[in-house]
Motif scaffolding. Structure first.
Motif, mmCIF file in Angstrom:
data_model
loop_
_atom_site.group_PDB
_atom_site.id
_atom_site.type_symbol
_atom_site.label_atom_id
_atom_site.label_comp_id
_atom_site.label_asym_id
_atom_site.label_seq_id
_atom_site.Cartn_x
_atom_site.Cartn_y
_atom_site.Cartn_z
ATOM 1 N N GLN A 1 -32.608 20.072 115.563
ATOM 2 C CA GLN A 1 -31.295 20.532 115.107
ATOM 3 C C GLN A 1 -30.766 19.549 114.075
ATOM 4 O O GLN A 1 -30.808 18.334 114.287
ATOM 5 C CB GLN A 1 -30.327 20.626 116.281
ATOM 6 C CG GLN A 1 -28.979 21.200 115.884
ATOM 7 C CD GLN A 1 -28.001 21.260 117.042
ATOM 8 O OE1 GLN A 1 -27.806 20.276 117.734
ATOM 9 N NE2 GLN A 1 -27.385 22.413 117.234
ATOM 10 N N ASP A 2 -30.279 20.084 112.965
ATOM 11 C CA ASP A 2 -29.688 19.268 111.898
ATOM 12 C C ASP A 2 -30.624 18.153 111.427
ATOM 13 O O ASP A 2 -30.206 17.031 111.168
ATOM 14 C CB ASP A 2 -28.354 18.671 112.353
ATOM 15 C CG ASP A 2 -27.316 19.718 112.697
ATOM 16 O OD1 ASP A 2 -27.327 20.791 112.062
ATOM 17 O OD2 ASP A 2 -26.496 19.472 113.601
ATOM 18 N N LEU B 1 -25.219 17.485 120.141
ATOM 19 C CA LEU B 1 -25.425 18.930 120.143
ATOM 20 C C LEU B 1 -24.297 19.553 119.331
ATOM 21 O O LEU B 1 -23.122 19.323 119.620
ATOM 22 C CB LEU B 1 -25.414 19.459 121.577
ATOM 23 C CG LEU B 1 -25.894 20.886 121.799
ATOM 24 C CD1 LEU B 1 -27.339 21.065 121.346
ATOM 25 C CD2 LEU B 1 -25.768 21.248 123.264
ATOM 26 N N THR B 2 -24.663 20.297 118.269
ATOM 27 C CA THR B 2 -23.674 20.946 117.413
ATOM 28 C C THR B 2 -23.850 22.461 117.511
ATOM 29 O O THR B 2 -24.722 22.937 118.240
ATOM 30 C CB THR B 2 -23.825 20.507 115.948
ATOM 31 O OG1 THR B 2 -25.057 21.042 115.431
ATOM 32 C CG2 THR B 2 -23.819 18.986 115.810
ATOM 33 N N GLU B 3 -23.076 23.191 116.752
ATOM 34 C CA GLU B 3 -23.194 24.650 116.737
ATOM 35 C C GLU B 3 -24.269 25.128 115.766
ATOM 36 O O GLU B 3 -24.455 26.330 115.590
ATOM 37 C CB GLU B 3 -21.849 25.280 116.388
ATOM 38 C CG GLU B 3 -20.811 25.090 117.473
ATOM 39 C CD GLU B 3 -19.491 25.742 117.137
ATOM 40 O OE1 GLU B 3 -19.388 26.977 117.251
ATOM 41 O OE2 GLU B 3 -18.563 25.002 116.753
ATOM 42 N N SER B 4 -25.004 24.212 115.146
ATOM 43 C CA SER B 4 -26.066 24.567 114.202
ATOM 44 C C SER B 4 -27.283 25.128 114.934
ATOM 45 O O SER B 4 -27.492 24.870 116.113
ATOM 46 C CB SER B 4 -26.516 23.342 113.416
ATOM 47 O OG SER B 4 -25.454 22.744 112.751
ATOM 48 N N PHE C 1 -32.411 29.665 117.664
ATOM 49 C CA PHE C 1 -31.199 30.253 118.215
ATOM 50 C C PHE C 1 -29.991 29.390 117.891
ATOM 51 O O PHE C 1 -30.117 28.226 117.543
ATOM 52 C CB PHE C 1 -31.326 30.464 119.729
ATOM 53 C CG PHE C 1 -31.385 29.184 120.534
ATOM 54 C CD1 PHE C 1 -30.264 28.731 121.215
ATOM 55 C CD2 PHE C 1 -32.554 28.449 120.625
ATOM 56 C CE1 PHE C 1 -30.305 27.557 121.957
ATOM 57 C CE2 PHE C 1 -32.610 27.275 121.373
ATOM 58 C CZ PHE C 1 -31.480 26.833 122.042
ATOM 59 N N MET C 2 -28.826 30.004 118.044
ATOM 60 C CA MET C 2 -27.557 29.312 117.816
ATOM 61 C C MET C 2 -26.943 28.952 119.169
ATOM 62 O O MET C 2 -26.797 29.831 120.026
ATOM 63 C CB MET C 2 -26.578 30.214 117.050
ATOM 64 C CG MET C 2 -27.083 30.671 115.687
ATOM 65 S SD MET C 2 -27.363 29.332 114.533
ATOM 66 C CE MET C 2 -25.690 28.949 114.110
ATOM 67 N N PRO C 3 -26.587 27.689 119.383
ATOM 68 C CA PRO C 3 -25.911 27.319 120.625
ATOM 69 C C PRO C 3 -24.599 28.078 120.774
ATOM 70 O O PRO C 3 -24.041 28.581 119.794
ATOM 71 C CB PRO C 3 -25.648 25.819 120.459
ATOM 72 C CG PRO C 3 -26.637 25.376 119.449
ATOM 73 C CD PRO C 3 -26.823 26.544 118.520
#
Length: 165
Positions: free
Chosen positions: A57-58, A108-111, A134-136
């Motif tokens: 992620q990111d 943990l982000t929304e990315s 997937f998107m959190p």
């Protein structure tokens, strides 16, 4: 006497605005762990010996062999009769046949998360590689005044890897 009337008017009008302000709502002192959770479905769990999860992620990736623990569900045991809104209620946990593990992330982000699950079957053979982007999910379980919680849950079964609903 006139100054007493002015004083009374000042005190009374200064109390009115504070009575109209909303009360501060207490927030629970709960910290959120930045994890990608994986649940092995009950129907697939007997086929699984171990799972290795990689999540990116990111631009940052983390991976590990997950420590799989037996999953459970909460079973409501009800409340004492006539206990009222502050009465005593109870619940217990019951095994549900799943296996659960967590991969710790730095943040943990929304990315979008790109996840890859591999593993070993109960007979020692490799499990098929499963991928998921997937998107959190973001939610305010204690109200917007208490902050946002971001969750990233996945489910692994014989059909593949999917986002937890």
């Amino acid at each position: 006497m006139r100054s007493l009337g002015v004083l009374l008017a000042v005190v009374t009008t200064s109390l009115i605005p504070s009575a109209c302000l909303p009360e501060a709502v207490p927030c629970p002192a709960i910290a959120q762990a930045p994890v990608v959770a994986l649940t092995v479905a009950a129907s697939y769990a007997p086929s699984v010996k171990g799972i290795h999860l990689k999540a990116c992620q990111d631009g940052t990736c983390r991976e590990a062999d997950l420590e799989l623990m037996p999953g459970s569900v909460s079973v409501d045991l009800g409340c004492e009769p006539a206990s009222g809104p502050d009465g005593t209620c109870s619940a217990t946990s019951s095994p549900d046949g799943t296996l659960r593990g967590m991969l710790m992330m730095d943040v943990l982000t929304e990315s979008r998360i790109d996840a890859t699950a591999t593993g070993t079957s109960s007979v020692g053979a490799p499990l098929p590689e499963r991928k998921l982007s997937f998107m959190p999910k973001a939610a305010y379980p204690y109200g917007e005044q208490c902050g946002k919680f971001i969750t990233a849950g996945t489910v692994l079964d014989a059909d593949g890897l999917r986002q937890e609903s």
